[in-house]
Design a protein around this motif. Structure first.
Motif, mmCIF file in Angstrom:
data_model
loop_
_atom_site.group_PDB
_atom_site.id
_atom_site.type_symbol
_atom_site.label_atom_id
_atom_site.label_comp_id
_atom_site.label_asym_id
_atom_site.label_seq_id
_atom_site.Cartn_x
_atom_site.Cartn_y
_atom_site.Cartn_z
ATOM 1 N N ASN A 33 0.864 -0.932 -0.135
ATOM 2 C CA ASN A 33 -0.324 -0.096 0.122
ATOM 3 C C ASN A 33 0.416 1.451 -0.090
ATOM 4 O O ASN A 33 0.900 2.552 -0.175
ATOM 5 N N PHE A 34 2.096 1.540 0.345
ATOM 6 C CA PHE A 34 2.329 2.320 0.488
ATOM 7 C C PHE A 34 4.503 1.601 -0.105
ATOM 8 O O PHE A 34 5.568 3.015 -0.945
ATOM 9 N N TRP A 35 5.252 1.357 -0.604
ATOM 10 C CA TRP A 35 5.955 0.968 -0.889
ATOM 11 C C TRP A 35 6.203 0.826 -2.839
ATOM 12 O O TRP A 35 5.661 -0.548 -3.244
ATOM 13 N N SER A 36 6.440 1.813 -3.679
ATOM 14 C CA SER A 36 6.316 1.614 -4.809
ATOM 15 C C SER A 36 6.706 0.877 -5.770
ATOM 16 O O SER A 36 6.943 -0.165 -6.713
ATOM 17 N N ALA A 37 8.257 0.026 -4.598
ATOM 18 C CA ALA A 37 9.061 -1.835 -4.901
ATOM 19 C C ALA A 37 7.876 -3.334 -4.744
ATOM 20 O O ALA A 37 7.975 -3.473 -5.653
ATOM 21 N N LEU A 38 6.907 -2.706 -4.448
ATOM 22 C CA LEU A 38 5.674 -4.223 -4.023
ATOM 23 C C LEU A 38 5.093 -3.810 -5.513
ATOM 24 O O LEU A 38 4.056 -2.888 -5.389
ATOM 25 N N LYS A 39 4.880 -5.030 -6.266
ATOM 26 C CA LYS A 39 3.331 -4.726 -6.994
ATOM 27 C C LYS A 39 2.847 -5.736 -5.891
ATOM 28 O O LYS A 39 0.963 -4.791 -5.878
ATOM 29 N N SER A 40 2.199 -6.236 -4.885
ATOM 30 C CA SER A 40 1.784 -7.223 -3.259
ATOM 31 C C SER A 40 2.196 -7.727 -2.806
ATOM 32 O O SER A 40 3.059 -7.975 -2.189
ATOM 33 N N SER A 41 1.147 -7.728 -1.762
ATOM 34 C CA SER A 41 1.702 -8.097 0.185
ATOM 35 C C SER A 41 0.391 -9.222 0.905
ATOM 36 O O SER A 41 -0.641 -7.733 0.545
ATOM 37 N N GLN A 42 0.462 -9.673 0.294
ATOM 38 C CA GLN A 42 -0.635 -10.506 1.042
ATOM 39 C C GLN A 42 -0.620 -11.780 1.404
ATOM 40 O O GLN A 42 0.616 -12.614 2.011
ATOM 41 N N TYR A 43 -1.560 -11.973 2.699
ATOM 42 C CA TYR A 43 -0.942 -13.455 3.801
ATOM 43 C C TYR A 43 -0.893 -14.504 2.908
ATOM 44 O O TYR A 43 -1.317 -14.770 1.447
ATOM 45 N N VAL A 44 -0.239 -15.677 3.199
ATOM 46 C CA VAL A 44 0.057 -17.093 2.345
ATOM 47 C C VAL A 44 -0.220 -17.793 3.144
ATOM 48 O O VAL A 44 -1.037 -18.096 4.149
ATOM 49 N N LYS A 45 -1.482 -18.173 2.162
ATOM 50 C CA LYS A 45 -2.528 -19.221 2.870
ATOM 51 C C LYS A 45 -2.225 -20.951 3.086
ATOM 52 O O LYS A 45 -0.734 -20.841 2.705
ATOM 53 N N GLY A 46 -2.487 -21.105 4.006
ATOM 54 C CA GLY A 46 -1.966 -23.087 4.341
ATOM 55 C C GLY A 46 -1.480 -22.416 5.612
ATOM 56 O O GLY A 46 -0.601 -23.272 6.176
ATOM 57 N N THR A 47 -0.503 -21.414 5.664
ATOM 58 C CA THR A 47 0.155 -21.249 7.578
ATOM 59 C C THR A 47 -0.614 -21.628 8.554
ATOM 60 O O THR A 47 -1.523 -21.621 8.522
ATOM 61 N N SER A 48 0.430 -22.173 9.403
ATOM 62 C CA SER A 48 -0.695 -22.395 10.869
ATOM 63 C C SER A 48 -1.167 -21.193 11.699
ATOM 64 O O SER A 48 -0.906 -19.886 11.135
ATOM 65 N N ASP A 49 -2.418 -20.692 12.456
ATOM 66 C CA ASP A 49 -3.195 -19.960 13.039
ATOM 67 C C ASP A 49 -1.716 -19.001 13.576
ATOM 68 O O ASP A 49 -1.586 -17.769 14.287
ATOM 69 N N GLU A 50 -0.356 -20.132 14.037
ATOM 70 C CA GLU A 50 0.332 -19.240 15.186
ATOM 71 C C GLU A 50 1.253 -17.980 14.150
ATOM 72 O O GLU A 50 2.261 -17.466 15.106
ATOM 73 N N THR A 51 1.282 -18.408 13.518
ATOM 74 C CA THR A 51 2.408 -18.063 12.133
ATOM 75 C C THR A 51 2.191 -16.345 10.868
ATOM 76 O O THR A 51 0.963 -17.361 10.776
ATOM 77 N N ASP A 52 2.459 -15.566 11.173
ATOM 78 C CA ASP A 52 1.719 -14.633 10.346
ATOM 79 C C ASP A 52 3.621 -14.817 8.964
ATOM 80 O O ASP A 52 4.486 -14.764 9.212
ATOM 81 N N VAL A 53 3.245 -15.116 7.410
ATOM 82 C CA VAL A 53 3.580 -15.598 6.778
ATOM 83 C C VAL A 53 3.019 -14.693 5.612
ATOM 84 O O VAL A 53 2.079 -14.682 4.990
ATOM 85 N N VAL A 54 3.557 -13.053 4.666
ATOM 86 C CA VAL A 54 3.096 -12.900 4.482
ATOM 87 C C VAL A 54 3.912 -12.421 2.946
ATOM 88 O O VAL A 54 5.721 -12.843 3.016
ATOM 89 N N LYS A 55 3.435 -13.074 1.956
ATOM 90 C CA LYS A 55 4.445 -12.477 0.216
ATOM 91 C C LYS A 55 3.963 -11.554 -0.613
ATOM 92 O O LYS A 55 3.505 -11.034 -0.470
ATOM 93 N N TRP A 56 5.706 -11.346 -0.648
ATOM 94 C CA TRP A 56 5.704 -9.826 -1.284
ATOM 95 C C TRP A 56 6.316 -10.403 -2.581
ATOM 96 O O TRP A 56 7.088 -10.717 -2.921
ATOM 97 N N THR A 57 5.447 -9.599 -3.113
ATOM 98 C CA THR A 57 6.000 -9.616 -4.882
ATOM 99 C C THR A 57 6.780 -8.012 -5.654
ATOM 100 O O THR A 57 5.222 -6.749 -5.781
ATOM 101 N N PHE A 58 7.831 -8.103 -5.867
ATOM 102 C CA PHE A 58 8.338 -7.116 -6.484
ATOM 103 C C PHE A 58 8.039 -6.424 -7.801
ATOM 104 O O PHE A 58 7.617 -8.000 -8.256
ATOM 105 N N LYS A 59 8.093 -6.026 -7.994
ATOM 106 C CA LYS A 59 7.806 -4.913 -9.744
ATOM 107 C C LYS A 59 8.816 -5.616 -10.756
ATOM 108 O O LYS A 59 8.499 -6.157 -11.701
#
Length: 150
Positions: A33-59
């Motif tokens: 939402n703010f970093w212009s180098a990133l195309k997207s950032s979203q939660y990775v599906k299938g990770t445990s409830d105790e772990t927050d994993v996010v996939k950053w896709t750069f341009k």
């Protein structure tokens, strides 16, 4: 022969916006939402409830899966590590922390001091450290734009 280099980077900025306006953006899943180098950032599906994993896709096509290691809404910091990368990283690991501090007096009273560190494994070379430095500088400038826009 490799050139010896520091394996840490520290970049910081004073953002002329209140802490609440800056901290509001510091969620791994919201970095695009703010970093212009990133195309997207979203939660990775299938990770445990105790772990927050996010996939950053750069341009540029680079994909990083980052894991939130620590998060404090009281002390306003977040620590994350890179757990997977495409293309593969040239070093073993990195642990990064973003800290936000309210500036409470002086010329920049009402602003926010933001520090973004990265601690790399000893196999990271000078190019990696330079790249991390400039990426953080650009991201902090983008964060300042986002936090100060109405």
């Amino acid at each position: 022969m490799s050139i010896p280099t520091s394996t840490s980077v520290v970049e910081s900025a004073v953002i002329e916006a209140p802490l609440s306006h800056v901290w509001h953006h510091i969620k791994l899943q919201d970095f695009s939402n703010f970093w212009s180098a990133l195309k997207s950032s979203q939660y990775v599906k299938g990770t445990s409830d105790e772990t927050d994993v996010v996939k950053w896709t750069f341009k540029d096509g680079t994909e990083l899966e980052v894991k939130q290691e620590e998060h404090s809404t009281i002390n306003h910091y977040i620590t994350y590590s890179v757990i997977t990368a495409k293309p593969e990283l040239t070093y073993s690991s990195v642990l990064s922390t973003i800290r936000c501090y309210a500036v409470t007096s002086g010329e920049f009273e009402g602003s926010t001091f933001v520090e973004w560190t990265g601690n790399f494994s000893s196999d990271a070379d000078a190019g990696v450290i330079q790249d991390a430095k400039f990426k953080r500088r650009d991201a902090l400038a983008d964060l300042a734009k986002a936090a100060t826009s109405k």
